[in-house]
Design an enzyme around this catalytic site. Structure first.
Site, PDB file in Angstrom:
ATOM      1  N   LYS A 260      -2.418   7.121   1.312  1.00 42.94           N
ATOM      2  CA  LYS A 260      -2.066   7.406   2.703  1.00 42.94           C
ATOM      3  C   LYS A 260      -0.933   8.426   2.669  1.00 42.94           C
ATOM      4  O   LYS A 260       0.244   8.091   2.802  1.00 42.94           O
ATOM      5  CB  LYS A 260      -1.667   6.111   3.415  1.00 42.94           C
ATOM      6  CG  LYS A 260      -1.997   6.141   4.893  1.00 42.94           C
ATOM      7  CD  LYS A 260      -2.035   4.756   5.474  1.00 42.94           C
ATOM      8  CE  LYS A 260      -1.868   4.807   6.969  1.00 42.94           C
ATOM      9  NZ  LYS A 260      -2.824   5.634   7.681  1.00 42.94           N
TER      10      LYS A 260
ATOM     11  N   GLU B  43     -15.659   7.555   6.294  1.00 41.14           N
ATOM     12  CA  GLU B  43     -14.880   6.839   7.305  1.00 41.14           C
ATOM     13  C   GLU B  43     -14.727   7.729   8.525  1.00 41.14           C
ATOM     14  O   GLU B  43     -15.245   8.840   8.551  1.00 41.14           O
ATOM     15  CB  GLU B  43     -13.513   6.424   6.744  1.00 41.14           C
ATOM     16  CG  GLU B  43     -12.644   7.574   6.287  1.00 41.14           C
ATOM     17  CD  GLU B  43     -11.294   7.142   5.713  1.00 41.14           C
ATOM     18  OE1 GLU B  43     -10.865   6.008   5.958  1.00 41.14           O
ATOM     19  OE2 GLU B  43     -10.674   7.966   5.026  1.00 41.14           O
TER      20      GLU B  43
ATOM     21  N   ARG C 253       0.830  -1.208   0.000  1.00 44.48           N
ATOM     22  CA  ARG C 253       0.000   0.000   0.000  1.00 44.48           C
ATOM     23  C   ARG C 253       0.867   1.262   0.000  1.00 44.48           C
ATOM     24  O   ARG C 253       0.546   2.242  -0.653  1.00 44.48           O
ATOM     25  CB  ARG C 253      -0.954  -0.014   1.196  1.00 44.48           C
ATOM     26  CG  ARG C 253      -1.960   1.129   1.154  1.00 44.48           C
ATOM     27  CD  ARG C 253      -3.021   1.016   2.226  1.00 44.48           C
ATOM     28  NE  ARG C 253      -2.465   1.158   3.572  1.00 44.48           N
ATOM     29  CZ  ARG C 253      -3.182   1.056   4.687  1.00 44.48           C
ATOM     30  NH1 ARG C 253      -4.477   0.797   4.630  1.00 44.48           N
ATOM     31  NH2 ARG C 253      -2.611   1.192   5.873  1.00 44.48           N
TER      32      ARG C 253
HETATM   33  N1  PXG Z   1      -8.771   5.533   7.470  1.00 48.27           N
HETATM   34  C1  PXG Z   1      -7.798   6.438   7.647  1.00 48.27           C
HETATM   35  C2  PXG Z   1      -8.003   7.818   7.162  1.00 48.27           C
HETATM   36  C3  PXG Z   1      -6.602   6.061   8.270  1.00 48.27           C
HETATM   37  O1  PXG Z   1      -5.627   6.947   8.430  1.00 48.27           O
HETATM   38  C4  PXG Z   1      -7.496   3.824   8.535  1.00 48.27           C
HETATM   39  C5  PXG Z   1      -8.649   4.257   7.902  1.00 48.27           C
HETATM   40  C6  PXG Z   1      -7.373   2.385   8.932  1.00 48.27           C
HETATM   41  O2  PXG Z   1      -6.520   1.700   8.030  1.00 48.27           O
HETATM   42  P1  PXG Z   1      -5.653   0.444   8.487  1.00 48.27           P
HETATM   43  O3  PXG Z   1      -4.958  -0.005   7.266  1.00 48.27           O
HETATM   44  O4  PXG Z   1      -4.737   0.944   9.550  1.00 48.27           O
HETATM   45  O5  PXG Z   1      -6.607  -0.555   9.005  1.00 48.27           O
HETATM   46  C7  PXG Z   1      -6.448   4.739   8.714  1.00 48.27           C
HETATM   47  C8  PXG Z   1      -5.155   4.343   9.369  1.00 48.27           C
HETATM   48  C9  PXG Z   1      -4.188   7.840  14.423  1.00 48.27           C
HETATM   49  C10 PXG Z   1      -3.738   7.198  13.146  1.00 48.27           C
HETATM   50  O6  PXG Z   1      -3.355   8.394  15.130  1.00 48.27           O
HETATM   51  C11 PXG Z   1      -4.575   6.363  12.463  1.00 48.27           C
HETATM   52  C12 PXG Z   1      -4.172   5.779  11.256  1.00 48.27           C
HETATM   53  C13 PXG Z   1      -2.947   6.065  10.775  1.00 48.27           C
HETATM   54  C14 PXG Z   1      -2.114   6.915  11.475  1.00 48.27           C
HETATM   55  C15 PXG Z   1      -2.499   7.484  12.674  1.00 48.27           C
HETATM   56  O7  PXG Z   1      -5.396   7.814  14.679  1.00 48.27           O
HETATM   57  N2  PXG Z   1      -5.073   4.946  10.647  1.00 48.27           N
END
Ligand code: PXG
Length: 291
Positions: free
Chosen positions: A149, A182, A50
């Site tokens: 991301k 989301e 990713r």
């Molecule tokens: N949506 C967004 C916008 C994210 O940033 C997720 C969904 C979940 O994706 P994964 O692949 O992790 O299941 C994310 C990822 C925080 C933080 O501090 C959260 C993420 C990344 C960095 C920091 O809340 N989540």
């Protein structure tokens, strides 16, 4: 703490990047947040893949192979004696001029931090959390596509500010059509009449790896899982709701915009999936130390 930076491990105090780095000047770069459980890096290849796809989308060429990147992640964990924790993998556009032109940045900066994270207080995993819908709309897909991301998280940060200002820790973000996208850093699921539903990524969600894992776990457990356009109405009237993310894992939502979800406590499907997820992470990681 040892940080992987510029191809080698350095002390935290020496882990510095330039003020001319476009990651800092413009949020020009990409990242991943990864977990390690029981001495294994969870879904390592998928996270690295990713990362490279996010980089491709912003025309950033990462000067190492995916295999080298995965090895660097494991090496950083070993250097910090990490068997359980949270890894932040960052690739910036690198040092450039005081101008947007990314082609003047000659060398992407790559760094890896292997540390700990506690996103929400433990108590919330037992009680469930309250969320609100915020006014900050999720990025338009042809602006910064939410599937990228990127280091430019202002959209999510502004949403988070609204949530915290309303006295809750997480929020629901809608897309430009008013459909559920989301949370600020997590994906969203609802359970209605025994069926799990989550917005398709084109509604403005990151293709979350925890989301994917939970979909697979749920299907294997015999649940029906659908990617469906969700409106706020679908959240308000859900039997259960939960969020998924690397940092958050699986956490119940028990209130949305002052509407109680289900019984106001984590629902039984949510609890079942939380327990199954705990088992799943044991089986689906790359060992930090070679066997
Ligand atoms: N949506 C967004 C916008 C994210 O940033 C997720 C969904 C979940 O994706 P994964 O692949 O992790 O299941 C994310 C990822 C925080 C933080 O501090 C959260 C993420 C990344 C960095 C920091 O809340 N989540």
């Amino acid at each position: 703490m040892k940080i992987f930076l510029g191809g080698k491990l350095v002390d935290e105090a020496d882990a510095k990047v330039s003020v001319f780095d476009h990651g800092l000047l413009y949020g020009d770069g990409v990242f991943e947040g990864i977990r390690a459980y029981h001495g294994k890096v969870f879904l390592l290849e998928a996270h690295v893949k990713r990362l490279y796809e996010s980089a491709k989308a912003i025309a950033l060429e990462i000067p190492m192979s995916q295999q080298e990147m995965a090895d660097a992640v494991r090496e950083t964990c070993r250097a910090n004696d990490l068997s359980e924790g949270y890894i932040r993998l960052v690739v910036t556009r690198g040092v450039g001029t005081l101008g947007l032109n990314p082609y003047l940045c000659k060398k992407p900066e790559i760094f890896i931090i292997a540390a700990k994270i506690q996103l929400y207080p433990q108590e919330l995993y037992e009680t469930g959390m309250k969320v609100v819908t915020v006014g900050t709309v999720r990025n338009h897909p042809e602006a910064i596509n939410p599937r990228i991301k990127s280091l430019n998280y202002l959209n999510n940060v502004m949403a988070k500010i609204e949530a915290i200002n309303s006295g809750v820790l997480e929020c629901i973000m809608l897309n430009g059509q008013g459909q559920v996208a989301e949370a600020s850093g997590d994906n969203i699921f609802v359970v209605k009449d025994g069926v799990l539903r989550t917005p398709p990524v084109w509604c403005g969600a990151l293709d979350g790896l925890t989301r994917r894992a939970v979909m697979e776990i749920a299907e294997d457990a015999g649940y029906t899982v659908k990617e469906d356009v969700l409106q706020r109405y679908d959240l308000f009237t859900a039997d259960e709701m939960f969020l998924t993310g690397t940092a958050a894992e699986v956490i119940a939502v028990t209130e949305v915009d002052r509407r109680t979800i289900g019984e106001g406590t984590p629902g039984k499907v949510t609890l079942d999936l939380q327990a199954r997820f705990k088992e799943y992470v044991k089986e689906n990681g790359v060992p930090i130390i070679d066997a």
